[in-house]
Design an enzyme around this catalytic site. Sequence first.
Site, short mmCIF file in Angstrom:
data_model
loop_
_atom_site.label_atom_id
_atom_site.label_comp_id
_atom_site.label_asym_id
_atom_site.label_seq_id
_atom_site.Cartn_x
_atom_site.Cartn_y
_atom_site.Cartn_z
N ARG A 1 -57.32 4.10 107.04
CA ARG A 1 -56.56 5.35 106.93
C ARG A 1 -55.22 5.12 107.62
NH1 ARG A 1 -59.44 6.65 103.46
NH2 ARG A 1 -60.84 8.45 103.31
N GLU B 1 -49.41 10.05 103.55
CA GLU B 1 -49.38 9.77 102.11
C GLU B 1 -49.52 11.05 101.28
OE1 GLU B 1 -52.73 6.97 102.39
OE2 GLU B 1 -53.88 8.36 101.10
N HIS C 1 -52.87 3.73 97.81
CA HIS C 1 -54.26 4.12 98.14
C HIS C 1 -55.17 3.94 96.92
CE1 HIS C 1 -56.93 6.92 100.80
NE2 HIS C 1 -57.64 6.00 100.17
P1 NAP Z 1 -68.97 2.58 107.91
O1 NAP Z 1 -70.06 1.87 107.20
O2 NAP Z 1 -69.25 3.82 108.67
O3 NAP Z 1 -68.29 1.51 108.91
C1 NAP Z 1 -67.34 1.88 109.85
C2 NAP Z 1 -67.11 0.71 110.81
O4 NAP Z 1 -66.07 1.09 111.72
C3 NAP Z 1 -68.33 0.36 111.66
O5 NAP Z 1 -68.34 -1.02 111.91
C4 NAP Z 1 -68.07 1.12 112.95
O6 NAP Z 1 -68.76 0.51 114.03
C5 NAP Z 1 -66.56 0.96 113.07
N1 NAP Z 1 -65.93 2.00 113.89
C6 NAP Z 1 -66.07 3.34 113.77
N2 NAP Z 1 -65.35 3.97 114.71
C7 NAP Z 1 -64.74 3.00 115.43
C8 NAP Z 1 -63.88 3.03 116.56
N3 NAP Z 1 -63.49 4.17 117.13
N4 NAP Z 1 -63.44 1.84 117.04
C9 NAP Z 1 -63.83 0.67 116.50
N5 NAP Z 1 -64.63 0.59 115.42
C10 NAP Z 1 -65.10 1.74 114.90
O7 NAP Z 1 -67.80 2.97 106.92
P2 NAP Z 1 -67.39 2.27 105.54
O8 NAP Z 1 -68.24 2.80 104.45
O9 NAP Z 1 -67.31 0.79 105.73
O10 NAP Z 1 -65.91 2.87 105.36
C11 NAP Z 1 -64.95 2.68 106.36
C12 NAP Z 1 -63.70 3.48 106.11
O11 NAP Z 1 -62.90 2.84 105.12
C13 NAP Z 1 -63.88 4.90 105.56
O12 NAP Z 1 -64.24 5.81 106.56
C14 NAP Z 1 -62.50 5.18 104.97
O13 NAP Z 1 -61.65 5.75 105.94
C15 NAP Z 1 -61.98 3.79 104.59
N6 NAP Z 1 -61.92 3.64 103.13
C16 NAP Z 1 -60.73 3.42 102.52
C17 NAP Z 1 -60.68 3.26 101.15
C18 NAP Z 1 -59.39 3.02 100.43
O14 NAP Z 1 -59.31 3.35 99.27
N7 NAP Z 1 -58.39 2.44 101.09
C19 NAP Z 1 -61.84 3.34 100.39
C20 NAP Z 1 -63.03 3.56 101.04
C21 NAP Z 1 -63.08 3.70 102.42
P3 NAP Z 1 -69.09 1.29 115.40
O15 NAP Z 1 -69.65 2.63 115.02
O16 NAP Z 1 -70.05 0.38 116.09
O17 NAP Z 1 -67.80 1.40 116.13
C1 8YV Z 2 -60.78 7.70 97.86
C2 8YV Z 2 -61.27 6.61 100.05
O1 8YV Z 2 -61.02 7.49 96.54
O2 8YV Z 2 -63.61 6.82 99.86
C3 8YV Z 2 -62.62 6.90 100.60
O3 8YV Z 2 -62.71 7.18 101.80
O4 8YV Z 2 -60.33 6.50 100.76
C4 8YV Z 2 -61.07 6.41 98.59
O5 8YV Z 2 -62.17 5.77 98.03
C5 8YV Z 2 -59.38 8.15 98.05
O6 8YV Z 2 -59.27 8.73 99.33
C6 8YV Z 2 -58.90 9.17 97.03
O7 8YV Z 2 -59.21 10.50 97.39
#
Ligand code: NAP
Ligand code: 8YV
Length: 325
Positions: free
Chosen positions: A236, A265, A283
Site C-alpha cells: 500500500r 492514488e 495498482h
Molecule cells: P497476509 O497473508 O496477511 O501477510 C501479511 C504479512 O505481513 C505477514 O507476513 C505479516 O507477518 C506481515 N506484517 C503484518 N503487519 C506487519 C508489520 N506491522 N510489520 C511487519 N510485517 C507485518 O497478507 P497477504 O494476503 O500476503 O497480503 C498482503 C498485502 O498485500 C495486503 O494486505 C494488501 O495491502 C497488499 N496487496 C496489494 C495488491 C496490489 O494489487 N498491489 C494486491 C493484493 C494485496 P506478521 O503478522 O508476523 O507481522
Molecule cells: C485490489 C488489492 O484489486 O486485494 C488487494 O488488497 O490491493 C488489489 O487486489 C485493488 O485494491 C483494487 O481495488
Amino acid sequence: MAGEKPDVLLVGAKKPVFMKGFEGKVTLHHWLDAKDKAAFVKEVGNKIKAIAIAYTANKVDGNFLQQFPHLEQVSSFGVGYDHIDAKWAGEHGIVVTNTPEVLNEEVADTALGLLLCTVRELPQSERYLRAGKWKDAHYPLTKATLRDRTVGMVGMGRIGKAIARRLEAFGVPVVYHSRNPQAGVKYKYYPKLIDMARDVDTLMVIVPGGASTKNMINAEVLKALGPRGVLINMARGSVVDEPALIEALQKRTIYSAGLDVFANEPDVPKELIGMDHIVLFPHLGSSTEATRAAMDQLVVDNILAWAAGKPPLTPVAETPWPPKR
Ligand code: NAP
Ligand code: 8YV
C-alpha cells in the site's frame, strides 16, 4: 435469517459477478445511485443487514457504518482491508470479510514483473524502440541485474510466500522481515527491518496497510538499503514515506524503485511521474479478468453464506468467527 431475502447495500460499481450472484437471493440497494444520501439512509438504513464493497478505494469508517444499526456483515473486495475500520466493526458485532488466497499467484506474477521491469529497465527500453532510437544505437546495457541481488521481503504472508517461491526459481536469494517468524519458512528471518535493509540491496514490500505499517519504509530504511538499492512496493502507498522516497530517488541515494501503489492514488506525485529511472504501475497487482472475477465471487459468497445462516468464509483477524467472547 435463513429463508429471508435480506437487504444488502452495495457500495461501489454494479459488477457483473455481483449482479448475477445476488440476483434473486438478496434485495440490493445501491449507494452510488442515491443522490440524497441522508434521505436514502432514512429510507433504508434500518433494513440494511450486510454491505458489499466493490473496491478497496471505497472507504468505510465507523461514521459510515453507524448509519446502519442492524448491520451484521461487511463483505469487502480485496485482500487488503485498510479502507475499512475493522476494529470498529468488531467492537460493534459486525463481521468483516475480505478476499484472500484467490489472488496470490496473480499478484506474485505482477510483483516479479515489476521487479524485472525495474532492474532491467524494460519499460524504458520499449519506449526507446518506439521512439525510433534503436536505428541510431542499441539501448544501453543496464547497470543493474537480478543476478547479483538478494531480495529482502517485507512481509512473508500468503502473497509474500508466492513471490518468494518465484524468486527462488529465478535463483535469487530471499530473506524476510515481519513481526513474527513464519512457521515452516526456511529463509533467514530478520526481527528488525533496518538490519535487513542494511544486508540486502532489494526490498519487496508486501505487508498490509494501516497504522502498524504506516511509513515503515522511511528515510532511515532507504539509507540503509544504499546506493544499489531497489525498492519494490506491492503493498500500500501508506507503507512508504513517499516524500522520503522521492528525495532518495532524486539524490540517487537508492538506485531505483518499482511502485504499484501510492499514498494518494490515483494521484501520483509529479516528482515520481517525472523520473525516467523508476517504474510505475497503476495498482494492477490482481488486475486480470479471471482473478478479479474470483475476488468478486468471494465477496458474493461471503454474503450468501451469511444470508444462509452459515459462518463467513473469510473473516478478517479483527472479527474472528466464531466471535471471541
Ligand atoms: P497476509 O497473508 O496477511 O501477510 C501479511 C504479512 O505481513 C505477514 O507476513 C505479516 O507477518 C506481515 N506484517 C503484518 N503487519 C506487519 C508489520 N506491522 N510489520 C511487519 N510485517 C507485518 O497478507 P497477504 O494476503 O500476503 O497480503 C498482503 C498485502 O498485500 C495486503 O494486505 C494488501 O495491502 C497488499 N496487496 C496489494 C495488491 C496490489 O494489487 N498491489 C494486491 C493484493 C494485496 P506478521 O503478522 O508476523 O507481522
Ligand atoms: C485490489 C488489492 O484489486 O486485494 C488487494 O488488497 O490491493 C488489489 O487486489 C485493488 O485494491 C483494487 O481495488
